[in-house]
Design a protein around this motif. Structure first.
Motif, PDB file in Angstrom:
ATOM      1  N   ALA A 124      53.914  77.510  25.867  1.00  0.00           N
ATOM      2  CA  ALA A 124      54.569  76.738  24.803  1.00  0.00           C
ATOM      3  C   ALA A 124      55.014  75.376  25.337  1.00  0.00           C
ATOM      4  O   ALA A 124      54.926  74.362  24.639  1.00  0.00           O
ATOM      5  CB  ALA A 124      55.761  77.522  24.245  1.00  0.00           C
ATOM      6  N   LEU A 127      51.999  73.087  25.378  1.00  0.00           N
ATOM      7  CA  LEU A 127      51.640  72.679  24.015  1.00  0.00           C
ATOM      8  C   LEU A 127      52.624  71.636  23.491  1.00  0.00           C
ATOM      9  O   LEU A 127      52.230  70.681  22.829  1.00  0.00           O
ATOM     10  CB  LEU A 127      51.601  73.907  23.089  1.00  0.00           C
ATOM     11  CG  LEU A 127      50.445  74.876  23.392  1.00  0.00           C
ATOM     12  CD1 LEU A 127      50.648  76.197  22.655  1.00  0.00           C
ATOM     13  CD2 LEU A 127      49.098  74.256  23.021  1.00  0.00           C
ATOM     14  N   ASN A 128      53.899  71.820  23.819  1.00  0.00           N
ATOM     15  CA  ASN A 128      54.897  70.871  23.327  1.00  0.00           C
ATOM     16  C   ASN A 128      54.770  69.488  23.957  1.00  0.00           C
ATOM     17  O   ASN A 128      55.209  68.498  23.394  1.00  0.00           O
ATOM     18  CB  ASN A 128      56.306  71.426  23.529  1.00  0.00           C
ATOM     19  CG  ASN A 128      56.616  72.486  22.485  1.00  0.00           C
ATOM     20  OD1 ASN A 128      56.032  72.478  21.398  1.00  0.00           O
ATOM     21  ND2 ASN A 128      57.505  73.409  22.813  1.00  0.00           N
ATOM     22  N   ARG A 164      57.595  79.016  19.332  1.00  0.00           N
ATOM     23  CA  ARG A 164      58.249  78.107  20.285  1.00  0.00           C
ATOM     24  C   ARG A 164      57.638  76.720  20.302  1.00  0.00           C
ATOM     25  O   ARG A 164      58.072  75.850  21.064  1.00  0.00           O
ATOM     26  CB  ARG A 164      58.146  78.686  21.696  1.00  0.00           C
ATOM     27  CG  ARG A 164      58.975  79.937  21.833  1.00  0.00           C
ATOM     28  CD  ARG A 164      59.178  80.203  23.280  1.00  0.00           C
ATOM     29  NE  ARG A 164      59.543  81.597  23.485  1.00  0.00           N
ATOM     30  CZ  ARG A 164      59.898  82.079  24.650  1.00  0.00           C
ATOM     31  NH1 ARG A 164      59.918  81.284  25.709  1.00  0.00           N
ATOM     32  NH2 ARG A 164      60.226  83.338  24.771  1.00  0.00           N
ATOM     33  N   THR A 165      56.558  76.502  19.528  1.00  0.00           N
ATOM     34  CA  THR A 165      55.966  75.166  19.541  1.00  0.00           C
ATOM     35  C   THR A 165      56.664  74.288  18.509  1.00  0.00           C
ATOM     36  O   THR A 165      57.059  74.742  17.443  1.00  0.00           O
ATOM     37  CB  THR A 165      54.446  75.192  19.279  1.00  0.00           C
ATOM     38  OG1 THR A 165      54.222  75.888  18.065  1.00  0.00           O
ATOM     39  CG2 THR A 165      53.701  75.879  20.402  1.00  0.00           C
ATOM     40  N   LYS A 166      56.793  73.020  18.872  1.00  0.00           N
ATOM     41  CA  LYS A 166      57.492  72.076  17.990  1.00  0.00           C
ATOM     42  C   LYS A 166      56.637  71.733  16.782  1.00  0.00           C
ATOM     43  O   LYS A 166      57.140  71.268  15.771  1.00  0.00           O
ATOM     44  CB  LYS A 166      57.790  70.782  18.767  1.00  0.00           C
ATOM     45  CG  LYS A 166      58.961  70.910  19.716  1.00  0.00           C
ATOM     46  CD  LYS A 166      59.299  69.545  20.317  1.00  0.00           C
ATOM     47  CE  LYS A 166      59.072  69.558  21.820  1.00  0.00           C
ATOM     48  NZ  LYS A 166      58.952  68.253  22.441  1.00  0.00           N
ATOM     49  N   PRO A 168      54.069  73.764  14.903  1.00  0.00           N
ATOM     50  CA  PRO A 168      53.218  74.909  14.536  1.00  0.00           C
ATOM     51  C   PRO A 168      52.169  74.532  13.492  1.00  0.00           C
ATOM     52  O   PRO A 168      51.147  75.185  13.383  1.00  0.00           O
ATOM     53  CB  PRO A 168      54.216  75.944  13.990  1.00  0.00           C
ATOM     54  CG  PRO A 168      55.449  75.190  13.682  1.00  0.00           C
ATOM     55  CD  PRO A 168      55.483  74.003  14.596  1.00  0.00           C
TER      56      PRO A 168
END
Ligand code: FE
Ligand code: FE
Ligand code: ZN
Length: 285
Positions: A124, A127-128, A164-166, A168
């Protein structure tokens, strides 16, 4: 529209893939963004891409799936491996802006003994740092068989990464039929219940693509060995139910079976015979 295709070699560029797709009756396809075992990606050729985009339009190809290299592991305990994951994904997504509106699929990663909680945190985190709503590519987490310390063998793990990703809205899930079967989800006898589970835990609106593979191993084997369509433990009738299911039928289906192009052409033709025509809302005229 039935979007059915297979994994194609990207060695000769984009236009060559569109030609291969046409030759084998495919309406979508998947390709590696670079050598699957790692390494650098070739520079994209603007002329090839322009010609490809015209051909894609003419052929009416559905959304394509770019597949990240297998060596991309954001959940590694080694900083240099995580660094490669970050650089490869950033660069792949930047290049995919040249072919906007498609998918970028990756294996969430293996926590190599750190535990899935720590693995999920690292995935996560990457990815963020990479994803922004400016991207024209939707990034897909692939459902995994759960072999070794692989993350993504349970729907809960994928849901946890997404939550948990900002951003989605930039993400979705690709369901690999061999992987979920090997992971213990009985899509042969209990497809409806598995999709209900998927919907409850992840949300069916997040499901964007299907890797259509039979499995060489029984339910829950956690092995990840793909079989040709109808030649594995899932069988042809399960494949028919999957490609016709109302929640799945409009998604791109991509074969990753052990085949050359001629074998893929045969499987695509076979699957087309199993596909039922849509019943119109007004009923028969
Ligand atoms: Fe994959
Ligand atoms: Fe797959
Ligand atoms: Zn696999």
């Amino acid at each position: 529209m039935f979007y059915i295709g297979c994994h194609l070699s990207s060695a000769k560029g984009f236009l060559a893939m569109a030609k291969d797709a046409e030759r084998i009756g495919a309406t979508t396809f998947q390709f590696f963004t670079r050598n699957p075992r790692g390494g650098n990606a070739k520079k994209p050729d603007p002329e090839d891409i322009a010609a490809f985009l015209r051909r894609k339009e003419e052929l009416g190809l559905g959304p394509l799936i770019a597949h990240a290299p297998y060596t991309l592991n954001a959940a590694s305990d080694k900083p240099e491996v995580r660094d490669f994951a970050f650089r490869a994904m950033s660069e792949d997504l930047e290049r995919l802006e040249l072919v906007p509106g498609n998918y970028y699929n990756f294996h969430p990663g293996s926590h190599v003994g750190q535990g899935s909680e720590e693995g999920i945190r690292l995935i996560a985190g990457m990815l963020n740092e990479i994803l922004t709503p400016k991207l024209h590519t939707t990034v897909l987490l692939e459902t995994m068989a759960g072999k070794g310390s692989e993350i993504g063998g349970r729907f809960e793990e994928l849901s946890e990464i997404l939550s948990r990703t900002k951003h989605p809205e930039c993400m979705g899930v690709c369901l690999d039929t061999c992987h979920v079967w090997d992971g213990g989800y009985d899509i042969k006898e209990r497809l409806e219940e598995v999709l209900y589970e998927f919907d409850r835990i992840i949300g069916l609106s997040k499901l964007k693509a299907v890797h259509l593979n039979d499995s060489m191993n029984p339910l829950g084997a956690r092995k990840d060995r793909h079989a040709k369509i109808g030649e594995g433990f899932l069988g042809l009738s399960a494949m028919g139910s999957i490609i016709n299911h109302p929640a799945l039928k409009d998604l791109p289906f991509c074969l990753e079976t052990p085949n050359e192009l001629s074998g893929y052409a045969g499987e695509i033709a076979l699957l087309k015979t199993l596909r039922r025509e849509p019943i119109s809302a007004e009923g028969p005229k």
